[in-house]
Motif scaffolding. Structure first.
Motif, mmCIF file in Angstrom:
data_model
loop_
_atom_site.group_PDB
_atom_site.id
_atom_site.type_symbol
_atom_site.label_atom_id
_atom_site.label_comp_id
_atom_site.label_asym_id
_atom_site.label_seq_id
_atom_site.Cartn_x
_atom_site.Cartn_y
_atom_site.Cartn_z
ATOM 1 N N CYS A 155 0.824 -1.208 0.000
ATOM 2 C CA CYS A 155 0.000 0.000 0.000
ATOM 3 C C CYS A 155 0.861 1.262 0.000
ATOM 4 N N GLU A 156 1.900 1.262 0.820
ATOM 5 C CA GLU A 156 2.789 2.423 0.878
ATOM 6 C C GLU A 156 3.562 2.604 -0.412
ATOM 7 N N LEU A 157 3.948 1.504 -1.044
ATOM 8 C CA LEU A 157 4.762 1.593 -2.257
ATOM 9 C C LEU A 157 3.940 1.960 -3.489
ATOM 10 N N VAL A 158 2.628 1.641 -3.448
ATOM 11 C CA VAL A 158 1.774 1.951 -4.596
ATOM 12 C C VAL A 158 1.347 3.416 -4.590
ATOM 13 N N LEU A 159 1.183 4.005 -3.402
ATOM 14 C CA LEU A 159 0.695 5.388 -3.307
ATOM 15 C C LEU A 159 1.549 6.379 -4.104
ATOM 16 N N PRO A 160 2.885 6.365 -4.016
ATOM 17 C CA PRO A 160 3.674 7.314 -4.831
ATOM 18 C C PRO A 160 3.459 7.137 -6.335
ATOM 19 N N LEU A 161 3.256 5.859 -6.762
ATOM 20 C CA LEU A 161 3.015 5.620 -8.192
ATOM 21 C C LEU A 161 1.680 6.215 -8.614
ATOM 22 N N ILE A 162 0.667 6.109 -7.753
ATOM 23 C CA ILE A 162 -0.638 6.704 -8.064
ATOM 24 C C ILE A 162 -0.513 8.218 -8.171
ATOM 25 N N MET A 163 0.177 8.822 -7.209
ATOM 26 C CA MET A 163 0.354 10.276 -7.238
ATOM 27 C C MET A 163 1.186 10.716 -8.446
ATOM 28 N N ARG A 164 2.177 9.933 -8.810
ATOM 29 C CA ARG A 164 3.000 10.250 -9.993
ATOM 30 C C ARG A 164 2.134 10.255 -11.251
ATOM 31 N N SER A 165 1.277 9.207 -11.353
ATOM 32 C CA SER A 165 0.439 9.081 -12.544
ATOM 33 C C SER A 165 -0.540 10.249 -12.649
ATOM 34 N N ILE A 166 -1.201 10.570 -11.538
ATOM 35 C CA ILE A 166 -2.184 11.661 -11.555
ATOM 36 C C ILE A 166 -1.504 12.999 -11.845
ATOM 37 N N THR A 167 -0.328 13.232 -11.210
ATOM 38 C CA THR A 167 0.386 14.506 -11.403
ATOM 39 C C THR A 167 0.851 14.680 -12.842
ATOM 40 N N ASN A 168 1.452 13.643 -13.425
ATOM 41 C CA ASN A 168 1.950 13.745 -14.802
ATOM 42 C C ASN A 168 0.805 13.950 -15.791
ATOM 43 N N MET A 169 -0.322 13.246 -15.558
ATOM 44 C CA MET A 169 -1.479 13.411 -16.446
ATOM 45 C C MET A 169 -2.035 14.828 -16.324
ATOM 46 N N GLY A 170 -2.037 15.336 -15.077
ATOM 47 C CA GLY A 170 -2.576 16.694 -14.879
ATOM 48 C C GLY A 170 -1.689 17.754 -15.479
ATOM 49 N N VAL A 171 -0.365 17.545 -15.467
ATOM 50 C CA VAL A 171 0.570 18.537 -15.995
ATOM 51 C C VAL A 171 0.688 18.432 -17.513
ATOM 52 N N ASN A 172 0.788 17.207 -18.028
ATOM 53 C CA ASN A 172 1.067 17.005 -19.455
ATOM 54 C C ASN A 172 -0.200 16.959 -20.304
ATOM 55 N N ASP A 173 -1.268 16.320 -19.803
ATOM 56 C CA ASP A 173 -2.497 16.183 -20.615
ATOM 57 C C ASP A 173 -3.680 16.099 -19.673
ATOM 58 N N LEU A 174 -4.179 17.264 -19.263
ATOM 59 C CA LEU A 174 -5.238 17.310 -18.262
ATOM 60 C C LEU A 174 -6.521 16.626 -18.753
ATOM 61 N N SER A 175 -6.741 16.620 -20.067
ATOM 62 C CA SER A 175 -7.968 16.012 -20.603
ATOM 63 C C SER A 175 -8.004 14.506 -20.398
ATOM 64 N N SER A 176 -6.838 13.899 -20.282
ATOM 65 C CA SER A 176 -6.800 12.437 -20.063
ATOM 66 C C SER A 176 -7.109 12.035 -18.631
ATOM 67 N N LEU A 177 -7.112 13.015 -17.709
ATOM 68 C CA LEU A 177 -7.391 12.744 -16.300
ATOM 69 C C LEU A 177 -8.903 12.797 -16.087
ATOM 70 N N THR A 178 -9.567 11.647 -16.206
ATOM 71 C CA THR A 178 -11.031 11.584 -16.139
ATOM 72 C C THR A 178 -11.502 11.184 -14.743
ATOM 73 N N VAL A 179 -12.799 11.426 -14.504
ATOM 74 C CA VAL A 179 -13.412 11.022 -13.233
ATOM 75 C C VAL A 179 -13.348 9.508 -13.080
ATOM 76 N N SER A 180 -13.616 8.815 -14.193
ATOM 77 C CA SER A 180 -13.597 7.343 -14.151
ATOM 78 C C SER A 180 -12.230 6.817 -13.722
ATOM 79 N N TYR A 181 -11.171 7.421 -14.260
ATOM 80 C CA TYR A 181 -9.809 6.990 -13.916
ATOM 81 C C TYR A 181 -9.512 7.239 -12.425
ATOM 82 N N ILE A 182 -9.917 8.418 -11.966
ATOM 83 C CA ILE A 182 -9.666 8.750 -10.560
ATOM 84 C C ILE A 182 -10.409 7.799 -9.631
ATOM 85 N N LEU A 183 -11.680 7.467 -9.986
ATOM 86 C CA LEU A 183 -12.464 6.550 -9.152
ATOM 87 C C LEU A 183 -11.868 5.144 -9.155
ATOM 88 N N ARG A 184 -11.387 4.687 -10.329
ATOM 89 C CA ARG A 184 -10.766 3.366 -10.398
ATOM 90 C C ARG A 184 -9.511 3.302 -9.534
#
Length: 592
Positions: free
Chosen positions: A41-70
């Motif tokens: 759980c601790e090791l996965v959290l940074p990867l989740i934050m990395r994914s959300i941050t990069n999507m938000g910075v590089n391509d905000l349109s790809s960051l969907t509600v469905s993805y966040i909920l999953r």
């Protein structure tokens, strides 16, 4: 003071501890599996934050509600698994540690039962009690957390390195280059902390022994007005313990300060080096966030190891103190071909026996030969230090003869089992020891499988039934610690009843009436006379009047057996015995 021993190396202590851990390796493996789940759980959290941050910075349109909920649902599932795994670790893992502690305490107590009188003569009871109680308390936490914490630290370290290296190898190498330096410095401080913990454990044993000595002798303290002296001695030991704890905390403070400085250094490396890498496009913003989270996780793990270091050192100290008990030599043991001693007639033979105490090599007996016939009443007299008690102690093998042979019915006592040998011998001593419990329980100690009727019959034969029945709860009366609620004569008759219940063919009376008043001596003397009937009896005489009807009297001195014969024969010789008898009679006091 207890003899100081060199500290054992950590790998050696772990090897000694492993067999206890191995008994529960199934639980241990599952505990480590659960530890791995909690790490996920601790090791996965940074990867989740990395994914959300990069999507938000590089391509905000790809960051969907469905993805966040999953992603959120995934993290929720991991947290539920983490909770279940953590419950098992906190519950069953601690129980495993408690079982290991119980096993070690059992083995320590069993080993103590095998040690000879010389060990207890040279080791304080307070020290022994500290080792099998307080020292092993820390083993519970050590046994549970040691493999768990190091496994988690190693797992997080390796996985973090692999993930971060996949993002940027050079930044990862820079960050992790700090770790070996940190480990080296912490290890050095750990050794100092360990040394002070060992001093703490040894000194708390001394403090326990001081308190025990003072409390058990409280009547003597009060009788001699020694309260101030006892307070002064206690204050010295208590102050010394405070000094040791101060030293411990100084090293722990230095240890923790060093680790905090390394924490700051690692964060500084991430901020400066990571910022430069991001400035030159070598790393994504989300990657830098992941770096910071992984470093935080790594530092959190290192801090847990550091916090556990104190418990680790306590546990290692507890194991070391346990090993010191287990390494104490068993001097008296059964020969591998030992056979039970059966159908004992009671003939006791000493063949050219010599003895010296193993610790100070004080020679007590030299080339002594003696033959005691079955059923004979033999009395031993002579000045203190002549070897009377030592001679009797060789029969049940409280000590072994330095040379020569001690035999019962022609069999060397070293060739028979200790259990059968001591079952055949009953001992009544001057210093009666009653266990904390009831009168009934103390008599029953002579033969634990006896019925209540047999216990009462033994008490009647010992002349104890009448006074026991007059006690407020009869046989169920609590006697207090060491029988403090009973008089000397009452305690002695209970001890005689215990031997009556045992019903041994050989009897040793070690100055059994010397500490009693005249009335109690008369009552106890009658009980002893009944007890001695039909048994081979050796009586160490403190009052010569108690043994004048013995079948044979031996006068022991520096040169061994100086005289032997009946009372009348020895008096007629006008030798050593005559002088002892007339001197004691003239002074109207017991012969020392």
């Amino acid at each position: 003071m207890e003899k100081q021993q060199n500290s054992m190396a950590t790998p050696a202590l772990l090897r000694r501890f492993w067999p206890y851990m191995a008994r529960y390796k199934g639980i241990l493996c599952f505990d480590l599996f659960c530890a791995a789940l909690t790490s996920v759980c601790e090791l996965v959290l940074p990867l989740i934050m990395r994914s959300i941050t990069n999507m938000g910075v590089n391509d905000l349109s790809s960051l969907t509600v469905s993805y966040i909920l999953r992603v959120g649902a995934l993290y929720l599932v991991l947290r539920l698994i983490d909770g279940a795994a953590n419950y098992f670790m906190a519950n069953t893992g601690h129980v495993m540690g408690a079982r290991i502690e119980t096993d070690m305490r059992r083995d320590a107590f069993d080993h103590l039962q095998k040690l000879s009188d010389s060990y207890f003569a040279n080791t304080k009871v307070g020290q022994i009690m500290g080792r099998i109680t307080n020292d092993l308390f820390d083993v519970t936490e050590f046994a549970h957390h040691c493999p768990e914490e190091f496994f988690i630290a190693g797992l997080k370290g390796v996985i973090s390195f692999i993930i971060l290296a996949g993002m940027n190898v050079w930044l990862t190498l820079i960050v992790f280059a700090v770790v070996p330096v940190m480990v080296i410095c912490c290890t050095r401080f750990n050794h100092m902390v360990r040394a002070t913990f060992l001093k703490q454990r040894r000194h708390i044993g001394e403090l326990n022994a001081r308190i025990e000595d003072s409390l058990l002798g409280e009547r003597v303290v009060k009788a001699f007005g020694g309260e101030d002296l006892e307070r002064e001695k206690f204050e010295q030991d208590n102050g010394r313990f405070l000094d040791i704890k101060k030293e411990t905390y100084r090293w722990m403070a230095a240890f923790n300060t060093t680790t905090r400085l390394f924490d700051g250094l690692m964060y500084l490396v991430v901020i400066v080096a990571g910022g430069l890498f991001m400035l030159y496009g070598k790393i994504e913003p989300g990657d830098l966030v992941a770096y910071m989270l992984y470093v935080t996780t790594l530092l959190s793990t290192i801090r847990r190891i550091i916090e556990f270091a104190e418990q680790f050192q306590r546990g290692m100290t507890g194991i070391e103190r346990f090993c010191e008990i287990m390494d104490a030599d068993v001097d008296i043991f059964d020969d591998e071909n030992a056979k039970p001693l059966e159908n004992v007639q009671g003939r006791i033979t000493f063949e050219h026996v010599s003895f010296e105490y193993p610790d100070d090599h004080n020679k007590v007996l030299h080339d002594l030969s003696l033959d005691v016939r079955p059923g004979e009443k033999l009395a031993l007299v002579g000045p203190s230090g002549g070897g009377k008690t030592t001679l009797c102690n060789l029969i049940p093998r409280f000590y072994d003869a330095t040379s020569g042979h001690v035999c019962i019915d022609g069999r060397d006592v070293k060739t028979v089992t200790l259990e059968s040998l001591r079952r055949a011998i009953g001992i009544v001593q001057q210093d009666v020891y009653l266990f904390s419990g009831t009168v009934y329980e103390n008599i029953l100690y002579g033969r634990p499988d006896a019925t209540r009727a047999e216990v009462e019959q033994a008490a009647k034969l010992a002349g104890a039934h009448e006074f026991i029945s007059a006690l407020h709860s009869g046989y169920d009366t609590y006697v207090g610690e060491r029988g403090v609620k009973l008089s000397g004569g009452q305690k002695q008759r209970i001890s005689i009843a215990r031997v009556f219940l045992k019903n041994p063919p050989i009897l040793i009376l070690d100055e059994a009436t010397s500490a009693l008043d005249n009335e109690s001596e008369h009552l106890v003397g009658q009980s002893l006379a009944r007890l001695a009937q039909g048994r081979t009896t050796l009586t160490i005489a403190h009052r010569l009047t108690t043994i004048q009807h013995a079948d044979r009297i031996l006068v022991l001195g520096e040169n061994g057996i100086e005289e032997e014969g009946t009372h009348e024969e020895l008096m007629a010789k006008h030798g050593v015995y005559h002088k002892l008898w007339t001197g004691a009679a003239a002074l109207d006091k017991p012969m020392m």
